[in-house]
Design an enzyme around this catalytic site. Structure first.
Site, mmCIF file in Angstrom:
data_model
loop_
_atom_site.group_PDB
_atom_site.id
_atom_site.type_symbol
_atom_site.label_atom_id
_atom_site.label_comp_id
_atom_site.label_asym_id
_atom_site.label_seq_id
_atom_site.Cartn_x
_atom_site.Cartn_y
_atom_site.Cartn_z
ATOM 1 N N GLY A 1 0.744 -1.182 0.165
ATOM 2 C CA GLY A 1 0.074 0.000 0.259
ATOM 3 C C GLY A 1 0.778 1.396 -0.119
ATOM 4 O O GLY A 1 0.191 2.255 -0.525
ATOM 5 N N ASP B 1 -5.045 1.630 10.668
ATOM 6 C CA ASP B 1 -6.414 1.415 11.124
ATOM 7 C C ASP B 1 -6.661 0.961 12.662
ATOM 8 O O ASP B 1 -6.729 1.856 13.362
ATOM 9 C CB ASP B 1 -7.016 0.231 10.131
ATOM 10 C CG ASP B 1 -8.703 -0.210 10.268
ATOM 11 O OD1 ASP B 1 -9.027 0.529 10.971
ATOM 12 O OD2 ASP B 1 -8.909 -1.227 9.680
ATOM 13 N N LYS C 1 -7.030 6.142 11.280
ATOM 14 C CA LYS C 1 -8.514 6.088 11.561
ATOM 15 C C LYS C 1 -8.416 6.102 13.271
ATOM 16 O O LYS C 1 -8.716 5.212 13.643
ATOM 17 C CB LYS C 1 -9.195 4.937 11.048
ATOM 18 C CG LYS C 1 -9.238 5.012 9.620
ATOM 19 C CD LYS C 1 -9.743 3.386 9.144
ATOM 20 C CE LYS C 1 -10.056 3.160 7.697
ATOM 21 N NZ LYS C 1 -10.272 1.897 7.110
ATOM 22 N N ASP D 1 -5.849 -0.441 -1.653
ATOM 23 C CA ASP D 1 -6.618 -1.225 -2.677
ATOM 24 C C ASP D 1 -8.097 -1.864 -1.904
ATOM 25 O O ASP D 1 -8.005 -1.714 -0.594
ATOM 26 C CB ASP D 1 -5.900 -2.528 -2.935
ATOM 27 C CG ASP D 1 -5.939 -3.525 -1.917
ATOM 28 O OD1 ASP D 1 -5.262 -3.079 -1.017
ATOM 29 O OD2 ASP D 1 -6.205 -4.564 -2.213
ATOM 30 N N ARG E 1 -5.576 0.830 -6.663
ATOM 31 C CA ARG E 1 -4.218 1.395 -6.121
ATOM 32 C C ARG E 1 -3.627 2.481 -7.153
ATOM 33 O O ARG E 1 -3.027 3.443 -6.730
ATOM 34 C CB ARG E 1 -3.264 0.066 -6.113
ATOM 35 C CG ARG E 1 -3.390 -0.844 -5.030
ATOM 36 C CD ARG E 1 -2.125 -1.615 -4.884
ATOM 37 N NE ARG E 1 -2.220 -2.936 -4.157
ATOM 38 C CZ ARG E 1 -2.319 -3.073 -2.669
ATOM 39 N NH1 ARG E 1 -2.124 -1.747 -2.022
ATOM 40 N NH2 ARG E 1 -2.652 -4.185 -2.320
#
Ligand code: IMP
Ligand code: MG
Length: 164
Positions: free
Chosen positions: A34, A92, A120, A148, A154
């Protein structure tokens, strides 16, 4: 989040990092897949004596998403006495990052900081000291700019929220 918004914020992050690491030789450890776009754009804006290495996180189970990091693939540099900056696309729950930190701490670096493009806060389940964060976002799934959904998305220059 538009391309301009992302790039503007990355320049600000780079300014902070440039100021903090001026006389040092930090090693950035970017977590694939990522983070590849963020790593490239951030790196272009850094002006200290910076190095970068890309690694992958291996899981115990192939299809489980978080929390079962067993190994860091591709980490070949000695980290002893290095100033390490772990570079992520998104934090996350933070569980992946917690496991990565555990493994890296064992390799005895001089310092460890985290830079992430997105975070987040509502989803965070562990205590993490995130020194450099691009954007705090709501607890929604996003794609684009390296991130993604099931392998796709992506390539987008923007970051988009998936429909609920
Ligand atoms: P954590 O262990 O829960 O912090 O999960 C981190 C990893 O989950 C990230 O490195 C991403 O690969 C993935 N992830 C979490 N949220 C998103 C999202 O909104 N879009 C895409 N990938 C995400
Ligand atoms: Mg990731």
């Amino acid at each position: 989040m538009s391309e301009d918004t992302i790039q503007q914020r990355i320049r600000e992050l780079a300014d902070h990092i440039n100021a903090d690491y001026r006389e040092r030789n930090p090693l950035f450890i970017a977590i694939l897949n990522g983070s590849f776009m963020f790593a490239a754009d951030l790196f272009k804006n850094l002006d200290a004596a910076v190095e970068i290495s890309f690694i992958k996180v291996a899981s115990y189970e192939q299809f489980s998403s978080t929390g079962n990091v067993s190994n860091l693939i591709g980490l070949t540099e000695p980290l002893h006495n290095r100033d390490v900056v772990i570079l992520e696309d998104i934090i996350d729950t933070g569980i992946t990052m917690e496991k990565i930190l555990e493994i890296i701490k064992d390799l005895d670096p001089a310092s460890i900081e985290i830079v992430t493009l997105l975070q987040k806060p509502e989803a965070l389940k562990v205590e993490l000291n995130i020194k450099y964060c691009g954007f705090e976002i709501p607890n929604k799934f996003v794609v684009g700019y390296g991130l993604d959904y099931d392998g796709l998305g992506r390539n987008f220059k923007e970051i988009l929220q998936l429909k609920d």
